[in-house]
Design a protein around this motif. Structure first.
Motif, PDB file in Angstrom:
ATOM      1  N   GLY A  25       0.807  -1.217   0.000  1.00 36.80           N
ATOM      2  CA  GLY A  25       0.000   0.000   0.000  1.00 36.80           C
ATOM      3  C   GLY A  25       0.840   1.267   0.000  1.00 36.80           C
ATOM      4  N   HIS A  26       2.083   1.161   0.421  1.00 34.76           N
ATOM      5  CA  HIS A  26       3.026   2.284   0.404  1.00 34.76           C
ATOM      6  C   HIS A  26       4.025   2.152  -0.747  1.00 34.76           C
ATOM      7  CE1 HIS A  26       1.776   4.308   4.064  1.00 34.76           C
ATOM      8  NE2 HIS A  26       1.616   3.120   4.615  1.00 34.76           N
ATOM      9  N   ASN A  27       3.669   1.312  -1.723  1.00 40.43           N
ATOM     10  CA  ASN A  27       4.471   1.111  -2.928  1.00 40.43           C
ATOM     11  C   ASN A  27       5.830   0.464  -2.644  1.00 40.43           C
ATOM     12  OD1 ASN A  27       4.370   1.218  -5.736  1.00 40.43           O
ATOM     13  ND2 ASN A  27       5.689   3.019  -5.782  1.00 40.43           N
ATOM     14  N   PHE A  28       5.925  -0.315  -1.563  1.00 43.36           N
ATOM     15  CA  PHE A  28       7.134  -1.083  -1.287  1.00 43.36           C
ATOM     16  C   PHE A  28       7.159  -2.297  -2.214  1.00 43.36           C
ATOM     17  CE2 PHE A  28       8.139  -0.062   3.454  1.00 43.36           C
ATOM     18  CZ  PHE A  28       7.999   1.286   3.213  1.00 43.36           C
ATOM     19  N   LYS A  29       8.353  -2.764  -2.506  1.00 44.34           N
ATOM     20  CA  LYS A  29       8.516  -3.994  -3.274  1.00 44.34           C
ATOM     21  C   LYS A  29       8.708  -5.141  -2.286  1.00 44.34           C
ATOM     22  CE  LYS A  29      10.769  -6.092  -7.195  1.00 44.34           C
ATOM     23  NZ  LYS A  29      11.762  -5.959  -8.250  1.00 44.34           N
ATOM     24  N   VAL A  30       7.862  -6.158  -2.404  1.00 47.29           N
ATOM     25  CA  VAL A  30       7.783  -7.232  -1.423  1.00 47.29           C
ATOM     26  C   VAL A  30       7.885  -8.584  -2.121  1.00 47.29           C
ATOM     27  CG1 VAL A  30       6.276  -8.321   0.278  1.00 47.29           C
ATOM     28  CG2 VAL A  30       6.313  -5.828   0.077  1.00 47.29           C
ATOM     29  N   ALA A  31       8.589  -9.519  -1.464  1.00 48.85           N
ATOM     30  CA  ALA A  31       8.653 -10.897  -1.960  1.00 48.85           C
ATOM     31  C   ALA A  31       8.434 -11.849  -0.796  1.00 48.85           C
ATOM     32  CB  ALA A  31       9.989 -11.178  -2.619  1.00 48.85           C
ATOM     33  N   VAL A  32       7.724 -12.919  -1.073  1.00 50.26           N
ATOM     34  CA  VAL A  32       7.488 -13.981  -0.103  1.00 50.26           C
ATOM     35  C   VAL A  32       7.999 -15.276  -0.724  1.00 50.26           C
ATOM     36  CG1 VAL A  32       5.750 -15.292   1.189  1.00 50.26           C
ATOM     37  CG2 VAL A  32       5.420 -12.831   0.786  1.00 50.26           C
ATOM     38  N   VAL A  33       8.832 -15.977   0.027  1.00 53.81           N
ATOM     39  CA  VAL A  33       9.271 -17.314  -0.377  1.00 53.81           C
ATOM     40  C   VAL A  33       8.652 -18.273   0.632  1.00 53.81           C
ATOM     41  CG1 VAL A  33      11.204 -18.856  -0.833  1.00 53.81           C
ATOM     42  CG2 VAL A  33      11.433 -16.398  -1.308  1.00 53.81           C
ATOM     43  N   MET A  88      17.707 -12.634  -3.778  1.00 56.78           N
ATOM     44  CA  MET A  88      16.810 -11.489  -3.602  1.00 56.78           C
ATOM     45  C   MET A  88      17.335 -10.565  -2.499  1.00 56.78           C
ATOM     46  SD  MET A  88      12.945 -12.908  -4.307  1.00 56.78           S
ATOM     47  CE  MET A  88      12.916 -13.998  -2.932  1.00 56.78           C
ATOM     48  N   LEU A  89      17.782 -11.144  -1.396  1.00 52.67           N
ATOM     49  CA  LEU A  89      18.318 -10.327  -0.299  1.00 52.67           C
ATOM     50  C   LEU A  89      19.528  -9.527  -0.740  1.00 52.67           C
ATOM     51  CD1 LEU A  89      18.009 -12.827   2.664  1.00 52.67           C
ATOM     52  CD2 LEU A  89      17.048 -10.527   2.602  1.00 52.67           C
ATOM     53  N   LEU A  90      20.427 -10.179  -1.441  1.00 49.43           N
ATOM     54  CA  LEU A  90      21.663  -9.520  -1.859  1.00 49.43           C
ATOM     55  C   LEU A  90      21.447  -8.524  -2.994  1.00 49.43           C
ATOM     56  CD1 LEU A  90      24.078 -12.583  -1.626  1.00 49.43           C
ATOM     57  CD2 LEU A  90      23.873 -10.652  -0.024  1.00 49.43           C
ATOM     58  N   SER A  91      20.320  -8.644  -3.699  1.00 51.05           N
ATOM     59  CA  SER A  91      20.049  -7.742  -4.825  1.00 51.05           C
ATOM     60  C   SER A  91      19.769  -6.311  -4.366  1.00 51.05           C
ATOM     61  CB  SER A  91      18.854  -8.246  -5.645  1.00 51.05           C
ATOM     62  OG  SER A  91      17.630  -7.981  -4.965  1.00 51.05           O
ATOM     63  N   GLY A  92      19.237  -6.160  -3.171  1.00 52.25           N
ATOM     64  CA  GLY A  92      18.871  -4.832  -2.688  1.00 52.25           C
ATOM     65  C   GLY A  92      17.624  -4.267  -3.336  1.00 52.25           C
ATOM     66  N   GLU A  93      16.912  -5.068  -4.120  1.00 52.31           N
ATOM     67  CA  GLU A  93      15.734  -4.601  -4.851  1.00 52.31           C
ATOM     68  C   GLU A  93      14.457  -4.586  -4.016  1.00 52.31           C
ATOM     69  OE1 GLU A  93      15.005  -6.554  -8.594  1.00 52.31           O
ATOM     70  OE2 GLU A  93      17.149  -6.930  -8.862  1.00 52.31           O
ATOM     71  N   TYR A  94      14.459  -5.308  -2.902  1.00 51.40           N
ATOM     72  CA  TYR A  94      13.219  -5.516  -2.154  1.00 51.40           C
ATOM     73  C   TYR A  94      13.236  -4.746  -0.839  1.00 51.40           C
ATOM     74  CZ  TYR A  94      12.607  -9.252  -5.505  1.00 51.40           C
ATOM     75  OH  TYR A  94      12.474  -9.956  -6.667  1.00 51.40           O
ATOM     76  N   ASP A  95      12.068  -4.255  -0.469  1.00 51.19           N
ATOM     77  CA  ASP A  95      11.914  -3.596   0.816  1.00 51.19           C
ATOM     78  C   ASP A  95      11.635  -4.609   1.928  1.00 51.19           C
ATOM     79  OD1 ASP A  95      12.031  -0.713  -0.028  1.00 51.19           O
ATOM     80  OD2 ASP A  95      10.393  -1.432  -1.306  1.00 51.19           O
ATOM     81  N   ILE A  96      10.897  -5.657   1.585  1.00 54.35           N
ATOM     82  CA  ILE A  96      10.569  -6.722   2.542  1.00 54.35           C
ATOM     83  C   ILE A  96      10.694  -8.064   1.842  1.00 54.35           C
ATOM     84  CG2 ILE A  96       8.766  -7.775   3.990  1.00 54.35           C
ATOM     85  CD1 ILE A  96       7.552  -4.993   4.319  1.00 54.35           C
ATOM     86  N   ILE A  97      11.325  -9.007   2.533  1.00 49.85           N
ATOM     87  CA  ILE A  97      11.352 -10.396   2.064  1.00 49.85           C
ATOM     88  C   ILE A  97      10.894 -11.276   3.219  1.00 49.85           C
ATOM     89  CG2 ILE A  97      12.771 -12.330   1.283  1.00 49.85           C
ATOM     90  CD1 ILE A  97      14.519 -10.300  -0.190  1.00 49.85           C
ATOM     91  N   VAL A  98       9.854 -12.063   2.958  1.00 55.01           N
ATOM     92  CA  VAL A  98       9.322 -12.997   3.946  1.00 55.01           C
ATOM     93  C   VAL A  98       9.808 -14.393   3.600  1.00 55.01           C
ATOM     94  CG1 VAL A  98       7.228 -14.032   4.915  1.00 55.01           C
ATOM     95  CG2 VAL A  98       7.261 -11.589   4.333  1.00 55.01           C
ATOM     96  N   LEU A  99      10.380 -15.057   4.584  1.00 52.17           N
ATOM     97  CA  LEU A  99      10.781 -16.459   4.462  1.00 52.17           C
ATOM     98  C   LEU A  99       9.782 -17.263   5.295  1.00 52.17           C
ATOM     99  CD1 LEU A  99      14.636 -15.976   4.921  1.00 52.17           C
ATOM    100  CD2 LEU A  99      13.295 -15.907   2.809  1.00 52.17           C
ATOM    101  N   ASP A 100       8.717 -17.682   4.636  1.00 51.77           N
ATOM    102  CA  ASP A 100       7.600 -18.337   5.304  1.00 51.77           C
ATOM    103  C   ASP A 100       7.935 -19.797   5.588  1.00 51.77           C
ATOM    104  OD1 ASP A 100       4.924 -18.520   6.272  1.00 51.77           O
ATOM    105  OD2 ASP A 100       4.279 -19.334   4.340  1.00 51.77           O
ATOM    106  N   GLU A 101       7.678 -20.245   6.811  1.00 44.51           N
ATOM    107  CA  GLU A 101       7.972 -21.595   7.301  1.00 44.51           C
ATOM    108  C   GLU A 101       9.474 -21.884   7.347  1.00 44.51           C
ATOM    109  OE1 GLU A 101       5.698 -23.062   8.769  1.00 44.51           O
ATOM    110  OE2 GLU A 101       3.836 -22.428   7.826  1.00 44.51           O
ATOM    111  N   PHE A 102      10.271 -20.841   7.311  1.00 43.02           N
ATOM    112  CA  PHE A 102      11.729 -21.009   7.273  1.00 43.02           C
ATOM    113  C   PHE A 102      12.291 -21.457   8.621  1.00 43.02           C
ATOM    114  CE2 PHE A 102      16.144 -19.337   6.582  1.00 43.02           C
ATOM    115  CZ  PHE A 102      16.432 -20.113   5.466  1.00 43.02           C
ATOM    116  N   THR A 103      11.570 -21.215   9.706  1.00 43.72           N
ATOM    117  CA  THR A 103      12.055 -21.689  11.000  1.00 43.72           C
ATOM    118  C   THR A 103      12.201 -23.210  10.995  1.00 43.72           C
ATOM    119  OG1 THR A 103       9.813 -21.782  11.876  1.00 43.72           O
ATOM    120  CG2 THR A 103      11.090 -19.773  12.333  1.00 43.72           C
ATOM    121  N   LEU A 104      11.290 -23.900  10.330  1.00 43.02           N
ATOM    122  CA  LEU A 104      11.369 -25.362  10.247  1.00 43.02           C
ATOM    123  C   LEU A 104      12.570 -25.798   9.408  1.00 43.02           C
ATOM    124  CD1 LEU A 104       7.575 -26.071   9.744  1.00 43.02           C
ATOM    125  CD2 LEU A 104       8.929 -26.548  11.791  1.00 43.02           C
TER     126      LEU A 104
END
Length: 169
Positions: A25-33, A88-104
């Motif tokens: 909603g604030h025009n951030f670039k977001v990715a979810v893995v 994606m993290l190293l690219s610097g292109e994203y404002d937020i990256i979610v690593l879903d279920e990554f704790t497991l």
């Protein structure tokens, strides 16, 4: 910042996706893995086509993983997802990256966890990292800036209600 949503209660992925919605909603670039998931019927998978600046990738199979003795395909898919997330993290292109279920993935060593923690220790990008899932390892919690534990007090699954479209997935 590093955010962790963990615990045995419902709402970990939901909280992360709520953060994503706010950010888009604030025009951030977001990715979810999404690790350990492969179901194109999930609402968030369908929503990726509707939301600008929102990407979602599922890396897993639509099967339960035997964490005590994971199949090679589960190890390969976890590694593939980590390589994608790392790029994606190293690219610097994203404002937020979610690593879903990554704790497991971390708890059960489905990837080489040392590489992940080393990246966290050196990471100085602008990207907010969000990690979700049960059983967050102590090493992750210690590095996190925010940790929220969802606690199951009561759940309708316990009374026989099945997973509901649009609510639970």
């Amino acid at each position: 910042m590093l955010q962790v949503y963990t615990g045995d209660g419902k709402g970990k992925t939901t909280a992360a996706l709520g953060l994503c919605l706010r950010a888009v909603g604030h025009n951030f670039k977001v990715a979810v893995v999404q690790f350990l998931k492969d179901d194109p019927e999930y609402g968030e998978f369908k929503a990726k086509e509707l939301l600008p600046n929102f990407e979602l990738y599922q890396v897993g199979r639509n099967d339960f993983v035997n964490f005590k003795n994971p199949d090679q395909i589960d190890l390969d898919l976890a590694d593939k997802g980590w390589e994608k997330a790392k790029k994606m993290l190293l690219s610097g292109e994203y404002d937020i990256i979610v690593l879903d279920e990554f704790t497991l993935v971390l708890k059960y060593n489905l990837i080489e966890t040392t590489a992940f923690y080393q990246l966290l220790d050196k990471f100085s990008g602008k990207t907010e990292i969000v990690v979700t899932g049960r059983y967050a390892p102590v090493e992750l919690i210690e590095r996190a800036d925010l940790v929220t534990e969802m606690t199951n007090i009561k759940h309708y699954f316990d009374s026989g209600v099945e997973s509901r479209i649009g609510i639970d997935h």
